[in-house]
Motif scaffolding. Sequence first.
Motif, short mmCIF file in Angstrom:
data_model
loop_
_atom_site.label_atom_id
_atom_site.label_comp_id
_atom_site.label_asym_id
_atom_site.label_seq_id
_atom_site.Cartn_x
_atom_site.Cartn_y
_atom_site.Cartn_z
N ILE A 1 0.86 -1.18 0.00
CA ILE A 1 0.00 0.00 0.00
C ILE A 1 0.90 1.23 0.00
O ILE A 1 1.77 1.38 0.86
N ILE A 2 0.69 2.12 -0.98
CA ILE A 2 1.56 3.28 -1.17
C ILE A 2 0.74 4.56 -1.05
O ILE A 2 -0.23 4.74 -1.79
N SER A 3 1.10 5.39 -0.10
CA SER A 3 0.51 6.74 -0.01
C SER A 3 1.46 7.71 -0.68
O SER A 3 2.54 8.00 -0.16
N ASP A 4 1.07 8.19 -1.84
CA ASP A 4 1.84 9.18 -2.58
C ASP A 4 0.89 9.93 -3.49
O ASP A 4 -0.20 9.43 -3.81
N SER A 5 1.28 11.10 -3.92
CA SER A 5 0.47 11.81 -4.91
C SER A 5 0.45 11.02 -6.21
O SER A 5 1.49 10.50 -6.64
N VAL A 6 -0.70 10.93 -6.82
CA VAL A 6 -0.82 10.37 -8.17
C VAL A 6 -1.32 11.50 -9.06
O VAL A 6 -2.46 11.96 -8.93
N ILE A 7 -0.46 11.95 -9.95
CA ILE A 7 -0.77 13.13 -10.76
C ILE A 7 -1.69 12.73 -11.91
O ILE A 7 -1.34 11.84 -12.71
N PRO A 8 -2.85 13.35 -12.03
CA PRO A 8 -3.72 13.09 -13.18
C PRO A 8 -3.22 13.85 -14.41
O PRO A 8 -2.30 14.68 -14.30
N PHE B 1 3.75 4.81 -11.87
CA PHE B 1 3.79 3.81 -10.80
C PHE B 1 3.74 2.41 -11.37
O PHE B 1 4.44 1.50 -10.88
N ALA B 2 2.90 2.19 -12.37
CA ALA B 2 2.81 0.85 -12.99
C ALA B 2 4.16 0.44 -13.57
O ALA B 2 4.57 -0.74 -13.47
N GLN B 3 4.87 1.39 -14.17
CA GLN B 3 6.18 1.08 -14.74
C GLN B 3 7.20 0.77 -13.66
O GLN B 3 8.03 -0.14 -13.82
N LEU B 4 7.17 1.52 -12.55
CA LEU B 4 8.07 1.22 -11.44
C LEU B 4 7.86 -0.21 -10.94
O LEU B 4 8.82 -0.95 -10.71
N LEU B 5 6.60 -0.57 -10.76
CA LEU B 5 6.28 -1.91 -10.25
C LEU B 5 6.76 -2.99 -11.21
O LEU B 5 7.34 -4.00 -10.79
N ALA B 6 6.55 -2.80 -12.50
CA ALA B 6 6.97 -3.78 -13.49
C ALA B 6 8.49 -3.93 -13.51
O ALA B 6 9.01 -5.04 -13.67
N ARG B 7 9.19 -2.82 -13.34
CA ARG B 7 10.65 -2.89 -13.30
C ARG B 7 11.15 -3.62 -12.05
O ARG B 7 12.14 -4.34 -12.11
N PRO C 1 7.73 -8.19 -12.27
CA PRO C 1 6.50 -8.26 -13.07
C PRO C 1 5.31 -8.85 -12.32
O PRO C 1 4.17 -8.72 -12.77
N ARG C 2 5.56 -9.46 -11.17
CA ARG C 2 4.45 -10.01 -10.38
C ARG C 2 3.76 -8.95 -9.52
O ARG C 2 2.71 -9.24 -8.93
N LEU C 3 4.32 -7.77 -9.47
CA LEU C 3 3.69 -6.68 -8.74
C LEU C 3 2.69 -5.97 -9.66
O LEU C 3 3.07 -5.41 -10.68
N LYS C 4 1.42 -6.01 -9.29
CA LYS C 4 0.37 -5.46 -10.13
C LYS C 4 -0.37 -4.34 -9.40
O LYS C 4 -0.77 -4.50 -8.24
N LEU C 5 -0.56 -3.25 -10.10
CA LEU C 5 -1.32 -2.14 -9.55
C LEU C 5 -2.81 -2.49 -9.62
O LEU C 5 -3.38 -2.56 -10.71
N ARG C 6 -3.41 -2.72 -8.47
CA ARG C 6 -4.81 -3.14 -8.44
C ARG C 6 -5.76 -1.95 -8.53
O ARG C 6 -6.74 -1.98 -9.27
N THR D 1 -4.16 10.35 -2.33
CA THR D 1 -4.33 9.09 -3.07
C THR D 1 -3.56 7.97 -2.39
O THR D 1 -2.50 8.19 -1.81
N ILE D 2 -4.13 6.77 -2.49
CA ILE D 2 -3.50 5.57 -1.95
C ILE D 2 -3.51 4.51 -3.04
O ILE D 2 -4.55 4.22 -3.65
N ILE D 3 -2.36 3.94 -3.29
CA ILE D 3 -2.17 2.95 -4.37
C ILE D 3 -2.13 1.57 -3.76
O ILE D 3 -1.32 1.29 -2.87
N GLU D 4 -2.97 0.69 -4.27
CA GLU D 4 -3.01 -0.69 -3.79
C GLU D 4 -2.31 -1.59 -4.81
O GLU D 4 -2.70 -1.63 -5.98
N VAL D 5 -1.29 -2.30 -4.35
CA VAL D 5 -0.52 -3.20 -5.20
C VAL D 5 -0.64 -4.61 -4.66
O VAL D 5 -0.57 -4.82 -3.43
N VAL D 6 -0.83 -5.58 -5.53
CA VAL D 6 -0.93 -6.98 -5.11
C VAL D 6 0.19 -7.77 -5.74
O VAL D 6 0.65 -7.47 -6.86
N PHE D 7 0.67 -8.79 -5.03
CA PHE D 7 1.73 -9.67 -5.52
C PHE D 7 1.09 -10.92 -6.08
O PHE D 7 0.46 -11.69 -5.34
N GLU D 8 1.21 -11.14 -7.37
CA GLU D 8 0.59 -12.28 -8.05
C GLU D 8 1.65 -13.22 -8.59
O GLU D 8 2.48 -12.84 -9.41
N GLU D 9 1.65 -14.45 -8.09
CA GLU D 9 2.60 -15.47 -8.57
C GLU D 9 2.21 -15.92 -9.99
O GLU D 9 1.03 -16.05 -10.30
#
Length: 435
Positions: A359-366, A400-406, A409-414, A427-435
Amino acid sequence: MTDSTILLDLAATISNAALTITRHNLQQSKPAPSFLPESSRTSGITTNGVSLAGKKDNSESQNAAISLIQAATDLQILVSGPENYLKSLSYSYHDITAIAVVIEFDLASKVPLSSSISFSELSAISGCPIGRLQRVLRLLFVRRIFQESQPGYVGHTSISELLAIDQDLTAFLGHCTHEAFPAASRLVDSIRQYPDTEEPSQAGFNIAFNTTDPLFTFLSKHPDRFDRFNRGMAGLSKSGGRSDQQVVDGFPWDSLGKALVVDVGGGNGHVSLSLAEAYPQLSFVVQDLEAAISSVKYESRSTLQDRVHFEIQDMFQTQTRRGVDVFYLRHILHDWPDDYAVKILKNLVPALRPESRIIISDSVIPPPEHLHGLHEKFVRYLDMQMMVLHNARERTEEDFAQLLARADPRLKLRKVWRRGPDTAASTIIEVVFEE
């Protein structure tokens, strides 16, 4: 074609918004906004102004406040004209310089809350030379910060009074005036000297302070600055979109069940303590460097000690825990350029299990112009702050999606959880770890 009625339209917007705010204040028995300090009022009600991100103000009054601020700003710019507007903007750094003098000499706390003080006496007790003191304060009088209550005497306004009574807010302003402002003044030099780098040791801050240390390393070597920074960040967490309460309300923490949350870089643990208070089924481990952990005090919330623990962990080293339910990173990744943010995330992966979350609390710029002007400006200020201090930045959802993929690749922005359509800092970003 020029809009011949634009000034009248803006004035009408201001008038209608002011009517909405006044009606709301009357309905809620709130006082009208005032420059008078609280100590000189007799109503006993201490709320001044309109909250832009609080529960107590309805959305109509919040939207009216935002519209009024934007319309008043546009009206001032248009009436001033391009040349005068640019001249005024070019001189605005003197306002920050004047605030720096107030903080350096602790002037706000030396002005009595319920009376006034002469320039000469204020100079004597603060150590600020009287000639310069007068010139600095008379600029701030124009900005409604302090007032010359009678010739030769200084008194508080509602704005300067806040500097005297809210030490955490003052600490944040001190970080801005004493670290960020010098760093911002050297941004051009850093771009010229390091045009293609995102190293945190090559920002405007490093040139301003002649150091190769990243900001946080530099602060750790200067206890007074480090203490001011920590108090300032705590002050930011008291209200608004970056508050502890926003974290408590901004994500369905109860959906995690009985989970262990590891608060990465959590400092003194104020967010984990607030979450533990609100969600009894959750337990927390706050991780940070030894300098941050060693100063922790539970104070009034000592009853939470059985569910909030502290341990030393460097986020740039591989995580020592395993099978963690949830990692929480609050205002961490925006402090670091992409390569470093990827490393922070990558170091968490060995501790994850299927369906673990980050769970990431950071600004998400639209995208541009999706935010109201006031919120857009605030986000752009934050982005510049990260650039001059860290060579870092605020990020979009795609970033953020690109950071997670780098990182893996199992880290997915939900999902990106937003409190409202005009927010970015909340904003709060929810990320899940998918095997």
